[in-house]
Design an enzyme around this catalytic site. Structure first.
Site, PDB file in Angstrom:
ATOM      1  N   PRO A   1       0.812  -1.209   0.000  1.00  0.00           N
ATOM      2  CA  PRO A   1       0.000   0.000   0.000  1.00  0.00           C
ATOM      3  C   PRO A   1       0.849   1.266   0.000  1.00  0.00           C
ATOM      4  CG  PRO A   1      -0.637  -1.505   1.773  1.00  0.00           C
ATOM      5  CD  PRO A   1       0.665  -1.974   1.225  1.00  0.00           C
ATOM      6  N   GLU A   2       0.680   2.070  -1.021  1.00  0.00           N
ATOM      7  CA  GLU A   2       1.285   3.391  -1.090  1.00  0.00           C
ATOM      8  C   GLU A   2       0.130   4.387  -1.046  1.00  0.00           C
ATOM      9  OE1 GLU A   2       4.239   3.546  -4.260  1.00  0.00           O
ATOM     10  OE2 GLU A   2       4.526   1.388  -4.122  1.00  0.00           O
TER      11      GLU A   2
ATOM     12  N   HIS B   1      -3.768 -14.637   9.727  1.00  0.00           N
ATOM     13  CA  HIS B   1      -2.946 -13.454   9.981  1.00  0.00           C
ATOM     14  C   HIS B   1      -3.780 -12.272  10.462  1.00  0.00           C
ATOM     15  CE1 HIS B   1       0.587 -15.473   8.563  1.00  0.00           C
ATOM     16  NE2 HIS B   1      -0.011 -15.780   7.427  1.00  0.00           N
TER      17      HIS B   1
ATOM     18  N   ARG C   1       3.053 -10.183   7.079  1.00  0.00           N
ATOM     19  CA  ARG C   1       4.441  -9.967   7.508  1.00  0.00           C
ATOM     20  C   ARG C   1       4.561  -9.169   8.800  1.00  0.00           C
ATOM     21  NH1 ARG C   1       6.921  -8.914   1.530  1.00  0.00           N
ATOM     22  NH2 ARG C   1       6.372 -10.955   0.763  1.00  0.00           N
TER      23      ARG C   1
ATOM     24  N   ARG D   1      21.921  17.296  -3.565  1.00  0.00           N
ATOM     25  CA  ARG D   1      21.869  15.924  -3.041  1.00  0.00           C
ATOM     26  C   ARG D   1      22.600  14.966  -3.980  1.00  0.00           C
ATOM     27  NH1 ARG D   1      17.852  15.374   1.060  1.00  0.00           N
ATOM     28  NH2 ARG D   1      18.735  13.274   1.234  1.00  0.00           N
TER      29      ARG D   1
END
Length: 275
Positions: free
Chosen positions: A2-3, A94, A113, A156
């Site tokens: 998920p973003e 889970h 996870r 950077r």
DNA sequence: ATAGCGCCCTGGTGGC
DNA sequence: TGCCACCAGGGCGCTA
């Protein structure tokens, strides 16, 4: 994984059903998913509170509670799922937390996870995630301009891919949308952030906005296990140009999509279209 | 301040 | 068939 588009899709599906619902009980099946406060405290304090506005910043879900100010902060990380299911739904292997509500529904937190989890806190209080304090602008924030991006990249030396994953620069990008944004902008992911020209930064800025908006319009990308709170998959998968397409032809030029490790992450790009 | 890397975790995969 | 090393990666903590 998920973003921003996936978390926003979850937010929208919860915003339809959660406000006004009172927590009646918490069944914590794996205490490790509570990052703050102590699991026992969490289980004792959450019941009796009522959900209000369902918000989001970056990849953090912010579930407001009354009496407050109090926020249930949820981060899904890699495989987390926050599901709004009928109360009789049996917890699965889970399912680590079951939040019972004053209706015939419950919130289930599933996370194979177990990277993700909950914080119960408020702004400027203990337990408010450090990453949330330092989070950069949303991609659609008017403050996120090409000039602001240029300022963040100036000088950077880290690869631009790493800087796109840095949530302090822009909030919500993960591995998929970082790769897709760089493809759309025609920029090699291993270029030093400070080496981008003004024109490239403008292209990248536009690409980020476009990719996120397009993915959001399709409910996100279900690459591994992502589904929204109602169990629905995202449809952006078929619009991926490079992510997860190693060896397949680049949609732009037909050259095989390449994969390398940049910023410690699998990184997909076209060696011809991205310079 | 910045860059880079290990850690957490487990299901799936590939090699032998 | 079984075994096992390895991989995926978001955010954080650590090092230099």
């Amino acid at each position: 994984m998920p973003e921003l588009p996936e978390v926003e899709t979850v937010r929208r599906s919860l915003a339809d059903v959660l406000p006004g619902r009172r927590v009646t009980a918490v069944d914590l099946r794996h205490p490790g998913v509570i990052h703050y406060p102590e699991p026992e405290t969490f289980v004792r304090e959450l019941p009796g509170h009522t959900f209000g506005a369902v918000g989001r910043r970056g990849k953090y879900l912010l579930l407001e509670l009354t009496p407050g100010p109090l926020t249930l902060i949820v981060h899904l990380r890699m495989t987390g799922q926050l599901l709004y299911v009928p109360a009789a739904t049996a917890p699965e292997k889970h399912t680590h937390a079951v939040i019972a509500l004053d209706t015939d529904y419950a919130l289930h937190y599933k996370d194979m996870r177990r990277f993700g989890g909950f914080c119960l806190s408020g702004p400027d209080r203990d337990g408010w995630p450090a990453g949330l304090r330092t989070l950069g602008p949303e991609p659609d924030d008017p403050a996120f301009t090409p000039a602001a991006l240029a300022k963040a990249l100036h000088g950077r030396t880290a690869p631009i891919k790493a800087l796109l994953l840095d949530q302090r620069i822009v909030a919500g990008l993960g591995n998929i949308y970082a790769d897709e944004s760089l493809f759309r902008a025609g920029i090699r992911p291993d270029r030093a952030g400070g080496s981008l020209t003004e024109a490239e930064i403008e292209r990248l800025h536009e690409a980020i906005g476009d990719v996120i908006e397009h993915a959001l319009s399709l409910g996100g990308t279900s690459f591994y296990s992502y589904i929204d709170a109602a169990g629905k998959r995202g449809e952006f998968l078929e619009y991926l140009n490079v992510y997860g397409r190693t060896g397949q032809p680049c949609p732009g030029c037909g050259e095989p999509v390449q994969r390398q490790v940049t910023a410690g992450r699998g990184t997909h790009y076209c060696g011809r279209c991205q310079q």
